[in-house]
Design a protein around this motif. Structure first.
Motif, PDB file in Angstrom:
ATOM      1  N   LYS A  43       0.871  -1.179   0.000  1.00 57.87           N
ATOM      2  CA  LYS A  43       0.000   0.000   0.000  1.00 57.87           C
ATOM      3  C   LYS A  43       0.907   1.228   0.000  1.00 57.87           C
ATOM      4  O   LYS A  43       1.975   1.226   0.625  1.00 57.87           O
ATOM      5  N   TYR A  44       0.500   2.245  -0.718  1.00 57.48           N
ATOM      6  CA  TYR A  44       1.336   3.451  -0.841  1.00 57.48           C
ATOM      7  C   TYR A  44       0.567   4.664  -0.339  1.00 57.48           C
ATOM      8  O   TYR A  44      -0.639   4.791  -0.558  1.00 57.48           O
ATOM      9  N   TYR A  45       1.297   5.542   0.348  1.00 56.07           N
ATOM     10  CA  TYR A  45       0.737   6.826   0.803  1.00 56.07           C
ATOM     11  C   TYR A  45       1.698   7.926   0.369  1.00 56.07           C
ATOM     12  O   TYR A  45       2.905   7.691   0.245  1.00 56.07           O
ATOM     13  N   PHE A  46       1.154   9.122   0.184  1.00 55.68           N
ATOM     14  CA  PHE A  46       2.052  10.276   0.033  1.00 55.68           C
ATOM     15  C   PHE A  46       2.573  10.650   1.415  1.00 55.68           C
ATOM     16  O   PHE A  46       1.903  10.390   2.430  1.00 55.68           O
ATOM     17  N   VAL A  47       3.763  11.277   1.465  1.00 52.28           N
ATOM     18  CA  VAL A  47       4.246  11.777   2.763  1.00 52.28           C
ATOM     19  C   VAL A  47       3.257  12.851   3.234  1.00 52.28           C
ATOM     20  O   VAL A  47       2.577  13.489   2.403  1.00 52.28           O
ATOM     21  N   PRO A  48       3.121  13.086   4.530  1.00 49.36           N
ATOM     22  CA  PRO A  48       2.037  13.951   5.037  1.00 49.36           C
ATOM     23  C   PRO A  48       1.922  15.312   4.343  1.00 49.36           C
ATOM     24  O   PRO A  48       0.807  15.734   4.008  1.00 49.36           O
ATOM     25  N   ASP A  49       3.059  15.985   4.095  1.00 49.90           N
ATOM     26  CA  ASP A  49       2.986  17.331   3.486  1.00 49.90           C
ATOM     27  C   ASP A  49       2.330  17.267   2.112  1.00 49.90           C
ATOM     28  O   ASP A  49       1.452  18.051   1.766  1.00 49.90           O
ATOM     29  N   VAL A  50       2.823  16.306   1.326  1.00 47.97           N
ATOM     30  CA  VAL A  50       2.327  16.175  -0.056  1.00 47.97           C
ATOM     31  C   VAL A  50       0.860  15.732  -0.026  1.00 47.97           C
ATOM     32  O   VAL A  50       0.028  16.240  -0.781  1.00 47.97           O
ATOM     33  N   ASP A  51       0.571  14.812   0.868  1.00 46.10           N
ATOM     34  CA  ASP A  51      -0.799  14.281   0.976  1.00 46.10           C
ATOM     35  C   ASP A  51      -1.800  15.412   1.242  1.00 46.10           C
ATOM     36  O   ASP A  51      -2.858  15.487   0.609  1.00 46.10           O
ATOM     37  N   LYS A  52      -1.407  16.295   2.163  1.00 50.12           N
ATOM     38  CA  LYS A  52      -2.273  17.422   2.523  1.00 50.12           C
ATOM     39  C   LYS A  52      -2.526  18.301   1.298  1.00 50.12           C
ATOM     40  O   LYS A  52      -3.659  18.678   0.983  1.00 50.12           O
ATOM     41  N   LYS A  53      -1.430  18.567   0.565  1.00 48.58           N
ATOM     42  CA  LYS A  53      -1.526  19.446  -0.601  1.00 48.58           C
ATOM     43  C   LYS A  53      -2.396  18.812  -1.698  1.00 48.58           C
ATOM     44  O   LYS A  53      -3.220  19.473  -2.317  1.00 48.58           O
TER      45      LYS A  53
END
Lengths: 746, 216
Positions: free
Chosen positions: B124-134
């Motif tokens: 499973k893949y997630y964006f890092v928190p900063d990028v995810d928020k953006k």
């Protein structure tokens, strides 16, 4: 006007019902009723109360008269439409009106694993000497629910049948009778765990030995789905119900050679319904049901309250009869039963205990098993001479006595016997040696060393294995041509030369291991010891017990083509010296379908294996299911053969099934699927319904490998997949490592 | 990554692909009842279980084998002169012209003009928190990325490790993964577009979606 509105509404409903069950038929009668109804509706707006009363009475009389007239003209297909109608009584109506109290225990409404299967604990209140008794009973059955979509038309899924089996066990533990109501068009053809076929087979096997009274009531008995809960001590049937191997539409699709969900014409469907002999009268005549419960005119609907009372009386009577026939002393049983057959007796006012002693339970099971073993016996065409049959009977008795002597007496005391014989033998040798001593001394005879001197002093040579080929080779190996593997595009298999493929390779692709279908003779002749086969019951012939139009020619053609008399071959053979009884379902004989002849041969083979204490191996070369042209004569083979299997297994035998090519339908959902040890030859397909049927009935697209044996292995249906070339070795291994307590060859 | 206008011109000039139907092995060819200009279909069905149109039968050592159409299209050429003759493996028997659908054109355009960053393993893949928020607030096309930037968190059986982006710098044009589902190894996670090409790509894709005339 308002006071008549309700009555007019009911008559309008009755008119709609008539239109539904007689589509395109009796149009004049129905039009007359419609006109009279409309006229009356108009008249009621203006006429006086007396005139209205007279008009309504006259209209109701006309409706009743017409319904009675149409009742006399009902065809089998009309009865099928009655049974399928959403106004037909359903199981919940029966629970409400037949039993005095009930609690649904297998879930509630749609909150259950399968809303098509309803289970309830209920009781019936009866009086004796002024005292009230609540007699508990487990009620189970299919629920059509007046057209509720989530009920799936009463088509139980595998887990619904598993639920039924679980509660059968509960009833057995609690010692209460089971009332099973069959309202199903057939089992839902899903292969997901536990698998439609596998679960139905388990249910039938369970019922074959269930130690509580089981009463089944048929309204809609659709083949395997019905059999899952109906192997009963008494089978009752509603007069407008049907019990059949296949739906008339399904039979019409087969008879009309229709493919891809094409619909058969109404005439053909009507004809098939008639030819299948699926009505209550037909089934009573055949002996597959015990009694007909007469329904009101044109079938029972929820407002026929008097009919529920009839059902109540009949199920109580049936349960009492079953209990009494198994309990107590034989002469007393007969007298009590005679009293119960009195139709005027109000059974609510007369109580019989429904609990049974251990011995009575055994008797009950034995009676049930005998009943099903004997079913369809009359329909079997056995051309064996009277002398031959007498010989068989004598032989059976002889084997019974012999095995009792050998296994029950000698083997139990074997150690004592062998010690005794050994001692006698030693004494005799000693005596002989002493007696011969002077003679030996006189001739100077010396004892030769054991073994040949030459053999011990020269080098031994490498033994050539001459067994490079197979004992039986397919005629296809004589064709000079190449054959492509069906998986060559995906797996890159090279073409093979037919003489190689069908001889040395045993029909196995040398590249990917795909198994090409082979003739049944391959396993028959290559897996058992040479010249050890002894075929029996060869005189039993497949016939046309229902006189299905055009089927005599088809069965004659199958016999001519295969040189066999039926689709089942039964024989005794040896496997590495171990005696076994083998039954083969031949896929090339009418698609391996099972009818009366095949069932009878199978039952006889299981019985023979039981008497002789031999392992019983069934090689299913291929089967398309139950032979539809034999109707219920065919479908009754499911419980019949399963009872034979259960008797065999419980007497301590090893029952082993080996599937090849394609195996579907009733046999897999009964006597094949109930085996504890089932194996498949690679590339075989196993399932309940074929891909086309699944698509047509469920609307679900299934992947091409849905029925593949490896999928069946993953689902837990079978225990292993074998290479065809290793069948002999694997069978030997199975004989060594599996089985019941009576395997005396070990 | 190529210029999208250039790719588009190429597609306009030839809005189809042509595929030769070849003999799979040696044998005698017999053509089926098809002619040039006929529409043919390839393998269809959920599991590609329904075979394509029967084009010819090739027989070798008395073993007849069907040659089937491998994709949907029009039978552009059919070498009827080979009928009844013995052919070598790979001999062309005909040509199927497959007209590109809108979906295929868009897919080809994006494949040629954008850079796809693929999943290195099934997880499973997630964006890092900063990028995810953006991404969640402003959309993915506002996120600029460059080689070596820590962009993803890889989550597999409760083990979480960071994953750096490697590839040309640009903006995230589209996201192809769902945080709640596993992504197979080799499947694209994001496609990256050079910032100067973003408007051109959007424009061309929109035009294709609305105006592309499918050949069949």
């Amino acid at each position: 006007m308002m006071e008549w509105e309700k009555q007019l509404h009911q008559l309008a409903d009755r008119l709609c019902y008539l239109k539904d069950i007689f589509p395109g038929k009796h149009e004049e009668d129905i039009a007359l009723l419609e006109t009279r109804l409309n006229d009356t509706r108009r008249k009621l707006e203006t006429c006086s109360a007396e005139e209205a009363q007279a008009e309504m009475t006259s209209l109701e009389d006309l409706f009743f008269f017409m319904e009675c007239k149409l009742e006399d003209k009902l065809t089998p297909m009309d009865k099928v439409r009655i049974v399928r109608h959403p106004h037909r009584i359903c199981l919940r109506d029966i629970l409400e009106n037949v039993y005095d109290n009930y609690t649904e225990i297998g879930g509630q409404g749609e909150h259950t694993n399968d809303p098509a299967m309803v289970i309830a604990r209920a009781y019936i209140t009866r009086k004796r000497h002024g005292k009230v008794y609540h007699q508990p009973v487990l009620v189970m059955g299919h629920e059509k629910g007046h057209g509720e979509e989530f009920r799936n038309g009463g088509s139980a899924k595998p887990w619904g049948n598993a639920k039924a089996k679980h509660y059968m066990g509960v009833a057995e533990t609690e010692g209460i009778p089971i009332h099973a109501y069959v309202f199903t068009p057939g089992g839902y053809p899903l292969e997901d765990y536990p698998g439609a076929a596998q679960q139905i087979a388990r249910n039938i096997y369970e019922m074959a030995g269930l130690t509580v009274p089981l009463i089944a009531v048929f309204s809609e008995g659709g083949s395997g789905g019905a059999e899952a809960i109906s192997l009963a001590d008494k089978r009752l049937m509603f007069s407008h119900g049907y019990y059949s191997v296949i739906s008339p539409e399904g039979a019409a699709a087969i008879e009309g050679h229709l493919r891809g969900g094409a619909r058969a014409s109404a005439d053909l469907v009507e004809r098939c319904a008639r030819d299948l002999h699926l009505t209550a009268e037909d089934n009573l005549k055949f002996g597959y049901i015990d009694k007909i419960i007469q329904e009101p005119v044109l079938g029972a609907r929820p407002y026929h309250y008097e009919f529920f009372r009839t059902i109540r009386q009949e199920v109580i009577r049936a349960t009492d009869e079953v209990v009494l026939s198994a309990r107590g002393l034989a002469p007393l049983r007969a007298a009590t039963l005679r009293r119960f057959r009195d139709r005027e007796l109000n059974l609510d006012e007369f109580s019989v205990r429904w609990d049974l002693s251990r011995k009575a339970r055994q008797r009950l099971v034995e009676m049930r098993q005998n009943k099903f073993i004997k079913a369809s016996h009359r329909e079997c065409q056995n051309r064996r001479s009277i002398m031959g049959r007498l010989g068989d009977a004598w032989s059976e008795q002889w084997w019974e006595i012999y095995n009792r002597l050998i296994y029950d007496f000698y083997h139990r005391n074997r150690r004592t016997f062998s010690n005794l014989l050994e001692e006698i033998g030693s004494e005799w040798e000693m005596l002989k040696l002493r007696a011969m001593k002077p003679w030996n001394r006189l001739h100077g005879k010396t004892e030769e060393p054991a073994g040949n001197t030459e053999e011990l002093t020269t080098l031994s040579e490498w033994e050539e294995d001459n067994h490079s080929g197979w004992a039986w080779v397919s005629p296809k190996a004589r064709e000079d041509r190449a054959v492509s593997c069906p998986y060559s595009a995906q797996r890159g298999c090279m073409d093979m030369w037919a003489p190689d493929l069908y001889n040395e390779f045993a029909g196995v692709c040398s590249s990917c291991g795909h198994h090409f279908p082979m003739e049944y003779q391959w396993i028959m002749n290559n897996c058992f010891d040479a010249n050890s086969l002894y075929e029996f019951n060869t005189e039993v012939e497949a016939g046309n017990p229902l006189h299905f139009p055009g089927f005599d020619e088809k069965i004659a053609e199958a016999k001519r083509k295969t040189g066999l008399k039926s689709g089942c071959i039964t024989f005794e053979a040896r496997l590495d010296g171990v005696q076994v009884v083998v039954a083969i379902l031949v896929g090339s004989f009418r698609g391996g379908s099972v009818g009366v002849a095949e069932g009878s041969k199978f039952v006889a083979a299981a019985d023979r294996a039981r008497r002789k204490r031999y392992p019983f191996i069934v090689y299913c070369h291929g089967t398309a299911g139950i032979r539809i042209q034999e109707g219920t004569h065919g479908v009754i083979q499911m419980p019949r053969c399963t009872v034979a299997v259960r008797r065999y297994i419980e007497s301590g035998g090893l029952y082993l099934v080996l599937y090849d090519t394609k195996s579907y339908g009733g046999p897999v959902a009964s006597f094949l699927g109930c085996a504890f040890y089932q194996f498949a030859i690679r590339s075989s397909d196993i399932g309940f319904a074929g891909p086309g049927v699944i698509k047509n009935t469920t609307g679900i697209d299934i992947p091409p490998d849905h029925h593949n044996c490896y999928k069946a292995l993953s689902r837990g249906h079978i225990q292993g997949v074998w290479d065809r070339r290793d069948v002999r070795a694997n069978l030997r291994q199975a004989l060594e490592t599996m089985g019941g307590r009576n395997l005396y060859y070990r | 990554m190529r210029d999208i206008a250039e790719v588009m011109e190429e597609l306009k000039a030839a809005p189809y692909t042509e595929r030769e139907v070849c003999a799979p092995h040696t044998g005698v060819i017999r053509f089926a009842d098809v002619k040039e200009g006929d529409r043919v279909s390839g393998f269809t069905g959920t599991w590609k279980e329904i075979p394509g149109t029967h084009i010819a039968t090739i027989t070798r050592e008395k073993n007849p084998r069907k040659v089937l159409a491998s994709e949907r299209g029009v039978l552009q050429k059919l070498y009827r002169e080979l009928d009844g003759s013995f052919v070598e493996a790979g001999t062309p028997l005909g040509v199927i012209r497959h007209y590109l659908t809108r979906q295929e054109v868009v897919s080809k355009l994006l494949k040629e003009s954008l850079y796809a960053f693929c999943a290195p393993e099934r997880a499973k893949y997630y964006f890092v928190p900063d990028v995810d928020k953006k991404v969640k607030i402003l959309g993915c096309r506002t996120v600029s990325i460059h080689d070596g930037m820590e962009l993803f968190i890889v989550s597999r059986m409760k083990r979480e490790v960071p994953l750096c982006y490697s590839g040309p710098a640009g903006i995230i044009y589209d996201v192809y993964f769902d945080q709640t589902k596993n992504v197979d190894s080799g499947s694209p996670l994001i496609v990256v577009c050079p910032p100067e090409q973003q408007s051109a790509v959007e424009d061309v894709v929109a035009r294709v979606q609305s105006e592309w005339n499918e050949g069949e």
